[in-house]
Every structure is written in structure tokens, then in C-alpha cells.
Enzyme design. Structure first.
Site, short mmCIF file in Angstrom:
data_model
loop_
_atom_site.label_atom_id
_atom_site.label_comp_id
_atom_site.label_asym_id
_atom_site.label_seq_id
_atom_site.Cartn_x
_atom_site.Cartn_y
_atom_site.Cartn_z
CE1 TYR A 13 -5.82 -8.85 -17.18
CE2 TYR A 13 -3.58 -8.25 -17.72
CZ TYR A 13 -4.61 -8.34 -16.81
OH TYR A 13 -4.41 -7.91 -15.52
CE LYS B 28 -9.04 -18.68 -5.48
NZ LYS B 28 -8.84 -18.55 -4.04
CG ASP C 73 -6.56 -17.06 -1.93
OD1 ASP C 73 -5.74 -17.80 -2.51
OD2 ASP C 73 -7.59 -17.51 -1.38
CG ASP D 191 -1.64 -6.28 -14.17
OD1 ASP D 191 -0.81 -5.44 -13.80
OD2 ASP D 191 -2.64 -5.99 -14.86
CG ASP E 50 1.43 -2.64 -10.04
OD1 ASP E 50 2.37 -2.93 -10.79
OD2 ASP E 50 0.59 -1.76 -10.29
#
Ligand code: NAD
Length: 348
Positions: free
Chosen positions: A136, A186, A218, A242, A246
Site C-alpha cells: 500500500y 506467502k 491462502d 486487510d 474482513d
């Protein structure tokens, strides 16, 4: 102790008003409040989503209680003037690098979860998400390839200091709970993640009591719905956090239930519900204020050194739910103010 109240847009002012009633009812000595505009309401009044006076108040305050920002009227403004830039600006200006999102299912709300009640009832975790780095904030842009096609790029990077400070927050959070930390990355594909994993393992030496595990993102997404009860504390980077936080929130019931804290290195924090400004229900008295009321409890616990007052609020929310308090998102018909009344009735 000065609390900056930043209600913002949409349902923000409605839910902040209920949290303020609850804080007032606690009658804690020395607590003062100052309110300021932020987001679309600040843009409309003062031409900027994060006016200098609001930033100054946020810097002076001991803690910030934030509603939500976002206003459809502002969707076509240049990006730096959009309401959502206010929250990014506050995170950056105050170096709020650690986002803590507890995801706990109140037993009375097992039916509201997207998961089967017997799976959902196991959810009791905190996701610790890094907020100041990752893809980001890296170099980003649009360019043309040699043969004239458009290409977008966003650079992902973390340096070891950034990883170490968030890893410590993860370990500290685990120490205060079930002493289990799962670091999500990852590392099978990304160099950034390999460094992340190496530094988390090094930092583990400072917290030998904590059981550390690692999971690829994943797999973590899959495990969160398959067996969420296995997680105590998850620590992860900005992008993965992020998405996973959620996902965890919907496993735990309505978006209107979940609080969050964004902390700096000195436990100063910004506290907000995880939901947005919900323009579709703004002004109709339908917003569930419990996420904001629970954010106020987190503020008392983490930034204001008042864990007993935090317990009182959380206990009152649980009792209000057990007593049948339900806003429309929870399948009931109580208004925002009536939900606040139900919590207040249990505080007294
Ligand atoms: P949202 O969270 O505002 O709403 C998603 C859905 O959940 C809507 O149907 C809404 O009615 C419902 N909902 C949200 N909070 C609720 C509550 N307390 N009680 C009952 N129902 C609730 O997300 P969105 O619709 O994607 O975004 C709306 C605006 O909010 C956008 O401008 C977005 O950028 C902004 N936003 C801001 C923040 C923030 O301030 N930190 C976070 C997310 C989104």
C-alpha cells in the site's frame, strides 16, 4: 485524559453518539472530550477531509474515537480530497502501525454468523495487522511497456525493523491471551514474506512461552472458515491482514459488532468500528452502535489504563444481547438509540 471524538460521515455520528452516552455513564474522573470534523463532512465545511485543526486535536489527544468516513457525494473528487484519505492520513501522521481486530462471537449471535453455529461458536481470536508498510505504501504507478501497452505496478516491501515491531505486538497480544501466535505470509513465493518469516522467528526468542506457527495466506483463508477455533492471535502484513480480518469479521456475525484499535509504539491509539459510513442506512436509526461501543471499551483498556471500565462495557453489551437487544443487522428491529439504551440499562 483527552479523547478526540471524530464522528465523520454517514452513520458515524449516530454510532459515536451512543458510545459517548456509554462513556459518560461510566463517570470516570478526568475524562474530557473534544470533537472535530473528519472525512466528507470536513471536506464540505473546510475543503479538506483531514483539516489541520482535526490533525492537531488527534495529536494532542490521549486517544481517538473514530466513527467512519465515506460520502457518495465525494466519490468523484481527486483522490487526495476523498473522505477515506483522512483515515490513511491519521494512520501515517500518528504512526499507527499496529491494527488489532478482535473477532469473538457472542454466543447469542451464533445464528448471525456466515458459518454453521457449532463452527462459529469457536471463534475467539485477535488479528494483528501491520498498517504502515507493504504494497500500500510502496512505489506505485502506471507506465507503458516497450510495445505501448498500459501496465500498473505496486512495489511490496518490508524492512526488518517494521517486521520486528509488529511481530512484538503479535507476541505481546498472545502473551495476554492464549499464548499462541500464527504468523501468516506467502514465503513460498515472495521475498518480502521470507524476510517476514525470518524476523518473526528471530523475535520469537524474546517470547519463548508463546507457541509460534506459520501459515501461508491462502491456507489461512481456508482455515479461517474450516476451523477458526484453532487461532488465538494471527500476525500478518498490511495486504493479507486487510483481507483476512474482513473475512474473520463475517465469520463472527454482523459487521456492526466488531471493534478495532490502531496503535502506535506508545499504546496511543485510534479506535473505530470496522464498518464504514453505511450511506444506505444513514439517518434512519438502523445502525448497530455496538461495534463503536466495544471500540470505546478497547480504548479504555489499551490507551487509558482502565481495564475494569472496559470489562464493564463488554459485560453490559453481552447482557444486552442476552436480554434480546437486536438491531436490524442482527435480525431485530431496535433503533440505534434503543440499542444504546439497552447497554446503558445493563451498566447501571
Ligand atoms: P460499510 O461498512 O459502510 O457497509 C457495508 C454494509 O454493512 C452496508 O449494507 C451497511 O448498511 C452495513 N453496515 C455497516 N455498518 C453497519 C452497522 N453499524 N449497523 C448495521 N449495518 C451496518 O461498507 P461500504 O458500503 O463498502 O462503504 C461505505 C463507505 O464507507 C465508503 O465510502 C467506504 O469507502 C467507507 N469505508 C470507511 C471505512 C472507515 O471509515 N474506516 C471503512 C470501510 C469503508
Amino acid at each position: 485524559m483527552l479523547i478526540a471524538l471524530l464522528p465523520g460521515d454517514g452513520i458515524g455520528p449516530e454510532v459515536i453518539a451512543q458510545a459517548r452516552r456509554v462513556l459518560d455513564a461510566l463517570d470516570l474522573p478526568g475524562l474530557t472530550f473534544e470533537e472535530a470534523l473528519v472525512g466528507g463532512s470536513a471536506y464540505k465545511a473546510e475543503g479538506h477531509p483531514l483539516p489541520a485543526a482535526t490533525l492537531d486535536l488527534a495529536k494532542r489527544a490521549d486517544a481517538i474515537l473514530f466513527g467512519a468516513v465515506g460520502d457518495p457525494d465525494c466519490d468523484n473528487l481527486e483522490r487526495h480530497l476523498r473522505p477515506e484519505q483522512a483515515i490513511l492520513g491519521l494512520r501515517k501522521e500518528l504512526t499507527l502501525f499496529a491494527n488489532l481486530r478482535p473477532a469473538t462471537l457472542f454466543p447469542e449471535l451464533a445464528d448471525a454468523s456466515a458459518l454453521r453455529p457449532e463452527v462459529a461458536s469457536q471463534i475467539d481470536m485477535v488479528i494483528v495487522r501491520e498498517l504502515n508498510g507493504d504494497v500500500y505504501f510502496g512505489d506505485k504507478g502506471m507506465r507503458q511497456t516497450a510495445d505501448g501497452r498500459r501496465e500498473g505496478y505496486d512495489v511490496m516491501s518490508y524492512n526488518e525493523d517494521e517486521v520486528r515491531r509488529i511481530a512484538r505486538v503479535g507476541f505481546e497480544t498472545a502473551m495476554a491471551r492464549g499464548k499462541k501466535l500464527c504468523s501468516v505470509d506467502k514465503a513460498n513465493v515472495l521475498e518480502t514474506s521470507q524476510l517476514w518469516r525470518d524476523v518473526v522467528i528471530e523475535t520469537h526468542a524474546e517470547y519463548p512461552e508463546v507457541e509460534l506457527s506459520h501459515m501461508y495466506v491462502d491456507n489461512a483463508a481456508m482455515q479461517l472458515v474450516r476451523n477458526p477455533g484453532q487461532f488465538d492471535v494471527i500476525v500478518t502484513g498490511n495486504l493479507f491482514g486487510d483481507i483476512l480480518s474482513d473475512q474473520a469479521s463475517m465469520c463472527a456475525g454482523s459487521i456492526g459488532m466488531l471493534p478495532s484499535a490502531s496503535l502506535d509504539a506508545n499504546q496511543k491509539g485510534l479506535y473505530e468500528p470496522i464498518h464504514g459510513s453505511a450511506p444506505d442506512i444513514a439517518g434512519q436509526g438502523k445502525a448497530n452502535p455496538l461495534a463503536t461501543i466495544l471500540s470505546a471499551a478497547m480504548m479504555l483498556r489499551y490507551s487509558l489504563g482502565q481495564p475494569q471500565a472496559a470489562d464493564r462495557i463488554e459485560c453490559a453489551v453481552a447482557k444486552a444481547l442476552a436480554g434480546g437487544a437486536r438491531s436490524p443487522d442482527l435480525g431485530g428491529s431496535m433503533t440505534t438509540t434503543q440499542m444504546g439504551d439497552a447497554v446503558l440499562a445493563q451498566l447501571r
